[in-house]
Design a protein around this motif. Structure first.
Motif, mmCIF file in Angstrom:
data_model
loop_
_atom_site.group_PDB
_atom_site.id
_atom_site.type_symbol
_atom_site.label_atom_id
_atom_site.label_comp_id
_atom_site.label_asym_id
_atom_site.label_seq_id
_atom_site.Cartn_x
_atom_site.Cartn_y
_atom_site.Cartn_z
ATOM 1 N N ASP A 88 1.009 -1.005 0.044
ATOM 2 C CA ASP A 88 0.134 -0.100 0.084
ATOM 3 C C ASP A 88 0.695 1.205 -0.074
ATOM 4 O O ASP A 88 1.408 1.565 0.961
ATOM 5 C CB ASP A 88 -0.970 -0.052 1.188
ATOM 6 N N SER A 89 1.216 1.791 -1.063
ATOM 7 C CA SER A 89 2.027 2.900 -1.186
ATOM 8 C C SER A 89 1.669 4.000 -0.415
ATOM 9 O O SER A 89 2.527 4.983 -0.271
ATOM 10 C CB SER A 89 2.571 2.994 -2.836
ATOM 11 N N VAL A 90 0.537 4.287 -0.605
ATOM 12 C CA VAL A 90 -0.152 5.596 -0.017
ATOM 13 C C VAL A 90 0.272 5.684 1.660
ATOM 14 O O VAL A 90 0.597 6.670 2.028
ATOM 15 C CB VAL A 90 -1.574 5.789 -0.215
ATOM 16 N N ARG A 91 -0.205 4.533 1.949
ATOM 17 C CA ARG A 91 0.144 4.086 3.552
ATOM 18 C C ARG A 91 1.707 4.141 3.810
ATOM 19 O O ARG A 91 1.828 4.754 4.837
ATOM 20 C CB ARG A 91 -0.416 2.843 3.853
ATOM 21 N N LEU A 92 2.521 3.873 3.000
ATOM 22 C CA LEU A 92 3.654 3.811 3.279
ATOM 23 C C LEU A 92 4.320 5.131 3.415
ATOM 24 O O LEU A 92 5.009 5.612 4.231
ATOM 25 C CB LEU A 92 4.604 3.060 2.044
ATOM 26 N N ALA A 93 4.100 6.094 2.389
ATOM 27 C CA ALA A 93 4.402 7.260 2.291
ATOM 28 C C ALA A 93 3.700 8.294 3.511
ATOM 29 O O ALA A 93 4.562 8.857 4.070
ATOM 30 C CB ALA A 93 3.599 7.951 1.123
ATOM 31 N N ARG A 94 2.567 7.857 4.035
ATOM 32 C CA ARG A 94 2.062 8.597 5.323
ATOM 33 C C ARG A 94 2.855 8.006 6.263
ATOM 34 O O ARG A 94 3.311 8.747 7.230
ATOM 35 C CB ARG A 94 0.685 8.207 5.471
ATOM 36 N N ASP A 95 3.297 6.787 6.611
ATOM 37 C CA ASP A 95 3.780 6.219 7.817
ATOM 38 C C ASP A 95 5.268 6.728 7.748
ATOM 39 O O ASP A 95 5.774 7.039 8.730
ATOM 40 C CB ASP A 95 3.680 4.827 7.606
#
Length: 311
Positions: free
Chosen positions: A159-166
């Motif tokens: 999940d690239s969106v989650r990765l960027a956020r985290d």
């Protein structure tokens, strides 16, 4: 290696019933060439330990934000490319056909690697692998937030969106800060190391005058004892440490058939496939990426989004 009394590691729930008897702490950096060259051995060791040990990575920050920039970046890059070639002569690991620059910082890659852990160990392993390949296969180190996120784009299941956020979160940064500090408290056993190795693993002095573990270093810990195996070592050195602390815990995993090995690991160097796979190589569907030192073999699903194939 030497055994000594030690308190329980802070991240292992030893009090919990059924917890693994052994913790393995891997002091590493996504952009470290010796760590990249140690991957065949570490992948073999993780397979042999399976779920009988708790393995965690501590990101030591090889290239720190407060390091002084080189006065001549082109000369520094040329020197470092030669340094990587010298290391590759020992490890056999791929290296990039051309290195664009020496990494400015390990923080973006380390933050991304830590953030990926919340998506499970398989995803975290694949993300870390892509981050390593950014410098050692592509020659474009993932030393900015944008490059780190770009280098892991298309990792299956991520999940690239989650990765960027985290990766941008205060919690993840605090966690990597804790890793950095931990790596700068090396145990006395690694302050002086006498081993026949091109990289024996004696603790290093940082530009800021601190000592940190040489990368990579594995620290094996039980409730009461610890053993450190620093630097570049053969598989047998790590196996001996496990056997000394937890006799019978290590169960050597049989090599996989080539197609199963590629399915399991997704990305394999020549040194890796020689210890992790057995049979006619390569599998028909493997995607070959040529480097300055041998090929990298990719699973076709990963190759669809891998920068080495898109270029």
């Amino acid at each position: 290696m030497s055994g000594t009394q030690d308190r329980p590691p802070r991240r292992v729930p030893y009090a919990r019933e059924g917890a693994p008897p052994l913790e393995v702490v891997e002091y590493t950096d996504p952009l470290c060439p010796w760590a990249w060259g140690s991957e065949p051995t570490f992948r073999r060791l993780r397979a042999a330990l399976a779920d009988r040990a708790y393995w965690r990575r501590a990101y030591a920050i090889l290239f720190d934000d407060d390091d002084d920039p080189p006065p001549d970046p082109a000369a520094e890059t040329a020197w470092y490319a030669g340094h990587l070639a010298d290391i590759g002569a020992y490890t056999g690991a791929p290296r990039a056909l051309r290195l664009s620059r020496v990494a400015a910082s390990s923080w973006p890659a380390s933050l991304a690697a830590r953030a990926a852990e919340s998506q499970g160990p398989e995803i975290a392993g694949r993300v870390l692998r892509r981050l390593r390949e950014s410098v050692f296969v592509l020659g474009e180190p993932a030393d900015t937030e944008a490059l780190a996120l770009r280098s892991v784009r298309g990792v299956p299941g991520l999940d690239s969106v989650r990765l960027a956020r985290d990766a941008a979160s205060a919690g993840v940064r605090e966690s990597v800060h804790a890793d950095r500090a931990e790596a700068r408290r090396p145990i006395p056993e690694v302050l002086s190391v006498r081993e026949e190795s091109p990289h024996p693993g004696e603790a290093k002095e940082t530009p800021g005058g601190e000592l940190r573990y040489a990368l990579p270093t594995l620290l094996f810990r039980t409730r009461t004892e610890r053993l450190a195996v620093p630097g570049w070592r053969p598989y047998e050195a790590y196996a001996a440490a496990v056997d000394e602390l937890c006799p019978g815990l290590l169960a050597e995993a049989a090599p996989l058939a080539p197609d199963r090995a590629l399915e399991r690991y997704r990305s394999l160097t020549e040194p890796e496939r020689l210890v992790l796979a057995e049979g006619a190589w390569p599998p028909p569907h493997a995607v070959r990426v040529d480097t300055a030192q041998g090929p990298l073999w990719l699973h076709p699903d990963d190759a669809q989004h891998h920068s080495a194939v898109r270029q």
